[in-house]
Design an enzyme around this catalytic site. Sequence first.
Site, PDB file in Angstrom:
ATOM      1  N   SER A  16      32.054  33.710  42.068  1.00 41.90           N
ATOM      2  CA  SER A  16      31.295  33.781  40.826  1.00 41.90           C
ATOM      3  C   SER A  16      32.179  33.295  39.694  1.00 41.90           C
ATOM      4  O   SER A  16      33.409  33.451  39.735  1.00 41.90           O
ATOM      5  CB  SER A  16      30.859  35.222  40.544  1.00 41.90           C
ATOM      6  OG  SER A  16      30.353  35.368  39.227  1.00 41.90           O
ATOM      7  N   TYR A  33      33.031  43.893  39.687  1.00 44.27           N
ATOM      8  CA  TYR A  33      32.458  42.751  40.409  1.00 44.27           C
ATOM      9  C   TYR A  33      33.332  41.510  40.217  1.00 44.27           C
ATOM     10  O   TYR A  33      33.649  40.799  41.177  1.00 44.27           O
ATOM     11  CB  TYR A  33      31.049  42.501  39.894  1.00 44.27           C
ATOM     12  CG  TYR A  33      30.361  41.276  40.444  1.00 44.27           C
ATOM     13  CD1 TYR A  33      29.720  41.305  41.676  1.00 44.27           C
ATOM     14  CD2 TYR A  33      30.319  40.087  39.709  1.00 44.27           C
ATOM     15  CE1 TYR A  33      29.067  40.184  42.179  1.00 44.27           C
ATOM     16  CE2 TYR A  33      29.669  38.962  40.198  1.00 44.27           C
ATOM     17  CZ  TYR A  33      29.046  39.016  41.430  1.00 44.27           C
ATOM     18  OH  TYR A  33      28.397  37.896  41.904  1.00 44.27           O
TER      19      TYR A  33
END
Length: 249
Positions: A144, A158
Site C-alpha cells: 500500500s 496497517y
Amino acid sequence: MMKTLIITGASRGIGAATARLAAENGYAVAVNYNRNQAAALSVVEDIHSAGGTAEAICADISTEKGVLHLFSETDRLLQGQLAGLVNNAGILETQMRLEDMDIKRLERIFTANITGQFLCAREAVKRMSTRHGGSGGSIVNVSSLAAKTGAPNEYLDYAASKAALDALTIGLSKEVAAEGIRVNGVRPAFIYTDIHADGGEPGRVDRIKESIPMKRGGTPQEVAEAIVWLLSDKASYTTGSFIDLAGGR
C-alpha cells in the site's frame, strides 16, 4: 500443463479482479477466501464461464495451519506446477490514533498482514525454487502507499504492516533471484474497494479524490493489470521492484 497461481483474499476487490484477469491470461487460479464463500464461488463461476480454470479454497492465511491447507489443496485440486503467488489478503481496522490502539488490534493486524504473507511466500518458494526442483515463478506482494506515508491519524498499524511487507519483497527478491523466482510489489491507494468500509469510512476515496493529482480514485482492474504484468514473462528482468498505483500521490 497449465501454470497454477494462488491469490490470497481473492473473493473481492483487487484479489477478485486479479483472479479473473489471470485466468484470462492462461493461469489456473486458486481463489482463496476466509469467510465469504458465496463471493469466492462467484469469482470461480465467472472464470469458468469465460473458459478458464479456477477453484475456490477456504483458508485463514493468518494461521500456519490455514496456509498449509491452502497450498496442499491447491496442489491437489489444480495439479499444475505452481508458477505464482499473489499475497493480496489483508485487513484494515477502524481509523484510530496509536494511543487508542490495544494489543489485540495490533496482533490481528500484524498476524493477518505480514505473518501470513511470510508463510505463504515460504510455501511458494518451496515449490517454485530451482533449488528445490521447481521451475521458477513469480511472487507479487500487494502492499500500500501507506507503507511510504505512514497513514498518520488513521491506520498507523496497517501502514507499518505494509512497510514490513515491502521489506519482505526486497529481501526475498535478492534471496531467491538466482533460483528462478522474481518477487515484486504493488502499492495501491485510493482504490474503490469495500476495505474502506472496514476502516469505518466507506466513502473515503470520494472524500479525498480532489487531493489526488489525477482527481479520481482507482479501480481494482487497474491494480490487477499491474499485478498480472509483474507475474508474466513480460516482466522477466524485474525483481525487487514496486509499482505505485495511487493516481500520482
